[in-house]
Design a protein around this motif. Structure first.
Motif, PDB file in Angstrom:
ATOM      1  N   GLN A  38       0.897  -1.318  -0.058  1.00  0.00           N
ATOM      2  CA  GLN A  38      -0.043   0.064   0.168  1.00  0.00           C
ATOM      3  C   GLN A  38       0.941   1.356  -0.211  1.00  0.00           C
ATOM      4  N   ALA A  39       0.923   2.034  -1.106  1.00  0.00           N
ATOM      5  CA  ALA A  39       1.726   3.311  -1.159  1.00  0.00           C
ATOM      6  C   ALA A  39       0.804   4.320  -0.523  1.00  0.00           C
ATOM      7  N   PRO A  40       1.635   5.391  -0.403  1.00  0.00           N
ATOM      8  CA  PRO A  40       0.959   6.489   0.326  1.00  0.00           C
ATOM      9  C   PRO A  40      -0.467   7.212  -0.595  1.00  0.00           C
ATOM     10  N   GLY A  41      -1.310   7.125   0.311  1.00  0.00           N
ATOM     11  CA  GLY A  41      -2.571   7.892  -0.568  1.00  0.00           C
ATOM     12  C   GLY A  41      -3.474   6.830  -1.415  1.00  0.00           C
ATOM     13  N   LYS A  42      -2.795   5.668  -1.494  1.00  0.00           N
ATOM     14  CA  LYS A  42      -3.363   4.617  -2.418  1.00  0.00           C
ATOM     15  C   LYS A  42      -3.957   3.279  -1.686  1.00  0.00           C
ATOM     16  N   GLU A  43      -4.759   2.672  -2.618  1.00  0.00           N
ATOM     17  CA  GLU A  43      -5.498   1.259  -2.151  1.00  0.00           C
ATOM     18  C   GLU A  43      -4.389   0.286  -1.985  1.00  0.00           C
ATOM     19  N   ARG A  44      -4.390  -0.743  -1.241  1.00  0.00           N
ATOM     20  CA  ARG A  44      -3.554  -1.730  -0.999  1.00  0.00           C
ATOM     21  C   ARG A  44      -4.001  -2.600  -2.308  1.00  0.00           C
ATOM     22  N   GLU A  45      -2.632  -3.102  -2.867  1.00  0.00           N
ATOM     23  CA  GLU A  45      -2.653  -3.938  -4.109  1.00  0.00           C
ATOM     24  C   GLU A  45      -1.839  -5.191  -4.020  1.00  0.00           C
ATOM     25  N   TRP A  46      -2.187  -6.260  -4.719  1.00  0.00           N
ATOM     26  CA  TRP A  46      -1.455  -7.360  -4.678  1.00  0.00           C
ATOM     27  C   TRP A  46      -0.251  -7.181  -5.296  1.00  0.00           C
ATOM     28  N   VAL A  47       0.779  -7.935  -4.948  1.00  0.00           N
ATOM     29  CA  VAL A  47       2.067  -7.859  -5.428  1.00  0.00           C
ATOM     30  C   VAL A  47       2.375  -9.464  -6.184  1.00  0.00           C
ATOM     31  N   VAL A  92       4.071   0.248   2.015  1.00  0.00           N
ATOM     32  CA  VAL A  92       4.201  -0.532   3.286  1.00  0.00           C
ATOM     33  C   VAL A  92       3.970  -1.835   2.604  1.00  0.00           C
ATOM     34  N   TYR A  93       4.583  -2.976   2.942  1.00  0.00           N
ATOM     35  CA  TYR A  93       4.587  -4.182   2.269  1.00  0.00           C
ATOM     36  C   TYR A  93       4.032  -5.136   3.545  1.00  0.00           C
TER      37      TYR A  93
END
Length: 115
Positions: A38-47, A92-93
């Motif tokens: 999850q990057a600042p200001g963004k939604e959590r995304e699958w990696v 944040v991972y």
């Protein structure tokens, strides 16, 4: 059940980091494991995701060829090797597993890619 990530930090563009996720209270051997971010200001995304045996892996397009997910079932640990890091990888991972109808998340580890 606890998932605890580590290995984050500040790294320059082009650098590498290896994240670890140690799981307790639960045996991961029968379950696929994933990393999200999850990057600042963004939604959590699958990696990335790795199957229970580690035979198969899948990656989000932007990290293909740079990140490698792996696991050590004997150590109940999942890893994410990150190479050729870019500023846009700053996030944040989180380690994740869905098992027995439940979603389990770690608390996350911060990765900052900056010169």
């Amino acid at each position: 059940v606890q998932l605890v990530e580590s290995g984050g930090g500040l790294v320059q563009p082009g650098g590498s980091l290896r994240l670890s996720c140690v799981i307790s209270g639960f045996t991961i051997s029968g379950w696929p494991m994933s990393w999200y971010r999850q990057a600042p200001g963004k939604e959590r995304e699958w990696v990335a995701t790795i199957t229970s045996t580690g035979v198969s892996t899948n990656y989000e397009d932007s990290v293909k060829g740079r990140f490698t997910i792996s696991r050590d079932n004997a150590k109940n640990t999942v890893y994410l090797q990150m190479n050729s890091l870019k500023p846009e990888d700053t996030a944040v991972y989180f380690c994740y597993v869905r098992a027995r109808g439940m979603n389990y998340w770690g608390v996350g580890t911060l990765v900052t890619v900056s010169s």
